[in-house]
Design an enzyme around this catalytic site. Structure first.
Site, PDB file in Angstrom:
ATOM      1  N   LYS A  37      -4.581   5.833  14.975  1.00  0.00           N
ATOM      2  CA  LYS A  37      -4.733   5.188  13.675  1.00  0.00           C
ATOM      3  C   LYS A  37      -6.219   5.228  13.281  1.00  0.00           C
ATOM      4  O   LYS A  37      -6.990   6.052  13.762  1.00  0.00           O
ATOM      5  CB  LYS A  37      -4.200   3.753  13.745  1.00  0.00           C
ATOM      6  N   SER A  67       7.351   9.076  12.267  1.00  0.00           N
ATOM      7  CA  SER A  67       6.202   9.027  11.365  1.00  0.00           C
ATOM      8  C   SER A  67       6.668   9.139   9.922  1.00  0.00           C
ATOM      9  O   SER A  67       7.125  10.205   9.492  1.00  0.00           O
ATOM     10  CB  SER A  67       5.206  10.147  11.681  1.00  0.00           C
ATOM     11  N   ARG A  73      -7.688  -3.275   9.919  1.00  0.00           N
ATOM     12  CA  ARG A  73      -6.749  -4.175  10.598  1.00  0.00           C
ATOM     13  C   ARG A  73      -7.362  -4.821  11.839  1.00  0.00           C
ATOM     14  O   ARG A  73      -7.014  -5.951  12.186  1.00  0.00           O
ATOM     15  CB  ARG A  73      -5.455  -3.430  10.933  1.00  0.00           C
ATOM     16  N   ARG A 133      -9.396  11.551  13.047  1.00  0.00           N
ATOM     17  CA  ARG A 133      -7.956  11.399  13.262  1.00  0.00           C
ATOM     18  C   ARG A 133      -7.243  12.742  13.107  1.00  0.00           C
ATOM     19  O   ARG A 133      -7.445  13.453  12.124  1.00  0.00           O
ATOM     20  CB  ARG A 133      -7.394  10.369  12.275  1.00  0.00           C
ATOM     21  N   ASP A 172       1.949  -0.817  11.875  1.00  0.00           N
ATOM     22  CA  ASP A 172       0.648  -1.254  11.357  1.00  0.00           C
ATOM     23  C   ASP A 172       0.344  -2.715  11.691  1.00  0.00           C
ATOM     24  O   ASP A 172      -0.804  -3.151  11.561  1.00  0.00           O
ATOM     25  CB  ASP A 172       0.581  -1.056   9.846  1.00  0.00           C
ATOM     26  N   ARG A 196       2.642   6.025  -3.279  1.00  0.00           N
ATOM     27  CA  ARG A 196       3.746   6.861  -3.738  1.00  0.00           C
ATOM     28  C   ARG A 196       3.987   6.724  -5.238  1.00  0.00           C
ATOM     29  O   ARG A 196       4.367   7.703  -5.897  1.00  0.00           O
ATOM     30  CB  ARG A 196       5.006   6.526  -2.932  1.00  0.00           C
ATOM     31  N   GLY A 254      -5.631   7.735   5.660  1.00  0.00           N
ATOM     32  CA  GLY A 254      -4.786   8.734   6.275  1.00  0.00           C
ATOM     33  C   GLY A 254      -3.519   8.986   5.483  1.00  0.00           C
ATOM     34  O   GLY A 254      -3.023  10.111   5.408  1.00  0.00           O
ATOM     35  N   GLN A 299       4.718   9.116   7.435  1.00  0.00           N
ATOM     36  CA  GLN A 299       3.771   9.966   6.714  1.00  0.00           C
ATOM     37  C   GLN A 299       4.138  11.436   6.845  1.00  0.00           C
ATOM     38  O   GLN A 299       4.091  12.182   5.861  1.00  0.00           O
ATOM     39  CB  GLN A 299       2.347   9.717   7.217  1.00  0.00           C
ATOM     40  N   LYS A 309       0.824  -1.215   0.000  1.00  0.00           N
ATOM     41  CA  LYS A 309       0.000   0.000   0.000  1.00  0.00           C
ATOM     42  C   LYS A 309       0.855   1.260   0.000  1.00  0.00           C
ATOM     43  O   LYS A 309       0.571   2.215  -0.726  1.00  0.00           O
ATOM     44  CB  LYS A 309      -0.960  -0.006   1.184  1.00  0.00           C
TER      45      LYS A 309
END
Length: 448
Positions: A352, A173, A401, A128, A325, A32, A100, A175, A27
């Site tokens: 999350k 992080s 998840r 979030r 994750d 990306r 996210g 992200q 993912k």
């Protein structure tokens, strides 16, 4: 973006899991590859893209900002980019669904373009916080108006030229790091990110592959990543490896269901993503790598996992960034281990898709597992390999998840476990339950 209606799913104990499966494309790499291809000049081709709802949200957003993106009948995605600096004003709000990753990375892209975008999402995503991304992007000149608590919906007005910054990540992080680097693509000068604790490095690898002027050095403060702005990206041919986060469910399932033997083909083994494999091996899992190779700059192998007796461990906190994750399914593995497993240092689980610490504690306790909750993790007392009680209805909290992790737990429970809503699984692994059917023909399963 359409969302599936709630889907109740009941699963019960099954016989041995056997066979070979291929998990969806990674993912992180899928997101990306679409974004950077959309900023290259010319046609990029992406094979093996994860076609879950999260990645499709990214594709839709890049189309809305001018890129041509098509999926061929051969399953290959062809992307004609607009060039760095060429993103156009979207006509409508960018609907992020439950993603996210899409939201935070796209905020970075928009931040250094002279456009305004409104980001919206589903109930889970809208709960979030985005503050960790808002802070550095605001320092680069973006004007961001968010809902209460730094949440969606939010409006971001980019600045061009943006201001290059040097930013030390306050928490690990990938992200946040990626959002800053993506903003730096169209920012004059050098944008620097310092990460005291290394996180997944897909952005760095892919940015370099597309031709960005990027450097990574180790300094006394941690990893120092620098990108020179106003880049020109070259189109690429990308083969996306299987997602190790998706493979983790089968690694745990085969480890806990007696007599199981599964080969998970074509799994990406980027060292910043393999913490769950290391943790499971510390617990005694029988996981071997076959046919190791390098594809598109990413290490890949087939993973063979056989049933094993798991032992409780204290999960090393240094593994946290490379398995954040995968904690929910690691908690499931701990439920079947011998002894008391302690996993701490995972504060990020609180923010999350759901509060994954509280959600997994509640779910496992309903299934008869003894847990202790900490601010940054859980302690779980396992069964020593015996089935857990089961017999509960679990709230997935719109979290894919949580749904998949408890589905794995149900495979070695005395009584069936019901997931109140398994529809969110489609965000990352649309074929999860079909794969489970193939591996365990005797799985007691019904959908209502």
């Amino acid at each position: 973006m359409s969302h599936l209606p709630p889907q109740t799913k009941t699963l019960g104990p099954c016989g041995p899991l056997r066979g070979t499966i291929t998990v969806p494309g990674d993912k992180s790499i899928s997101h990306r590859s679409l974004m950077l291809s959309a900023l290259a000049v010319g046609e990029s081709r992406v094979e093996g893209l994860l076609e879950g709802e999260d990645v499709l949200a990214t594709a839709a957003a890049m189309r809305a900002m001018g890129a041509e993106i098509q999926r061929g009948a051969d399953g290959i995605w062809r992307i004609h980019g607009v060039g760095v600096g060429g993103l156009r004003q979207p006509d409508t709000a960018l609907e992020m669904g439950n993603s996210g990753t899409s939201t935070r990375l796209l905020m970075g892209l928009v931040a250094s373009h002279a456009i305004t975008a409104t980001f919206t999402g589903d109930a889970s995503l809208s709960g979030r916080p985005m503050g960790r991304v808002i802070e550095p992007l605001s320092a680069m000149g973006a004007a961001i108006t968010a809902s209460l608590g730094g949440r969606l919906p939010l409006m971001l007005r980019g600045l061009c030229p943006a201001v290059p910054i040097t930013y030390t990540l306050p928490v690990a992080s990938a992200q946040v790091k990626s959002a800053i680097l993506l903003a730096g693509l169209n920012t004059p000068g050098i944008t620097t990110v310092i990460e005291p604790v290394a996180t997944r490095d897909h952005s760095e690898r892919m940015l370099a592959g597309f031709g960005a002027d990027l450097s990574v050095e180790q300094g006394p403060e941690g990893r120092i990543i620098q990108i020179r702005g106003e880049a020109e990206l070259r189109p690429q041919q990308i083969v996306v490896p299987g997602d190790p986060s998706s493979a983790a469910f089968w690694l745990v399932a085969a480890s806990v269901v007696p007599d199981s033997d599964i080969l998970v083909a074509n799994v990406g083994l980027n060292p910043t993503r393999t913490g769950v494999i290391a943790a499971l091996r510390l617990m005694g899992a029988d996981i071997t790598e076959e046919n190791a190779r390098v594809v598109g700059g990413e290490p890949v192998a087939d993973l063979r996992v056989r049933h094993a007796t798991l032992r409780a461990i204290e999960v090393p906190t240094e593994l946290t960034p490379s398995m954040i994750d995968e904690y929910p399914v690691l908690f499931v593995a701990a439920a079947f281990a011998e002894g008391r497993t302690v996993a701490r240092g995972a504060h990020e689980l609180r923010v999350k898709e759901s509060d994954r610490i509280a959600a997994m504690r509640a779910a496992l306790e309903l299934c008869g597992v003894v847990c202790e909750e900490f601010e940054d993790g859980l302690a779980i007392t396992g069964t020593g390999g015996a089935p857990i009680a089961g017999g509960a209805t679990i709230a997935s909290l719109l979290d894919h998840r949580i749904a998949m992790s408890l589905s794995v737990a149900a495979l070695h429970a005395r009584r069936p476990i019901t997931i109140d809503d398994a529809a969110p699984v489609a965000t990352s692994y649309p074929g999860f339950y079909a794969s489970l059917d193939r591996l365990a023909a005797d799985t007691a399963e019904q959908a209502a």
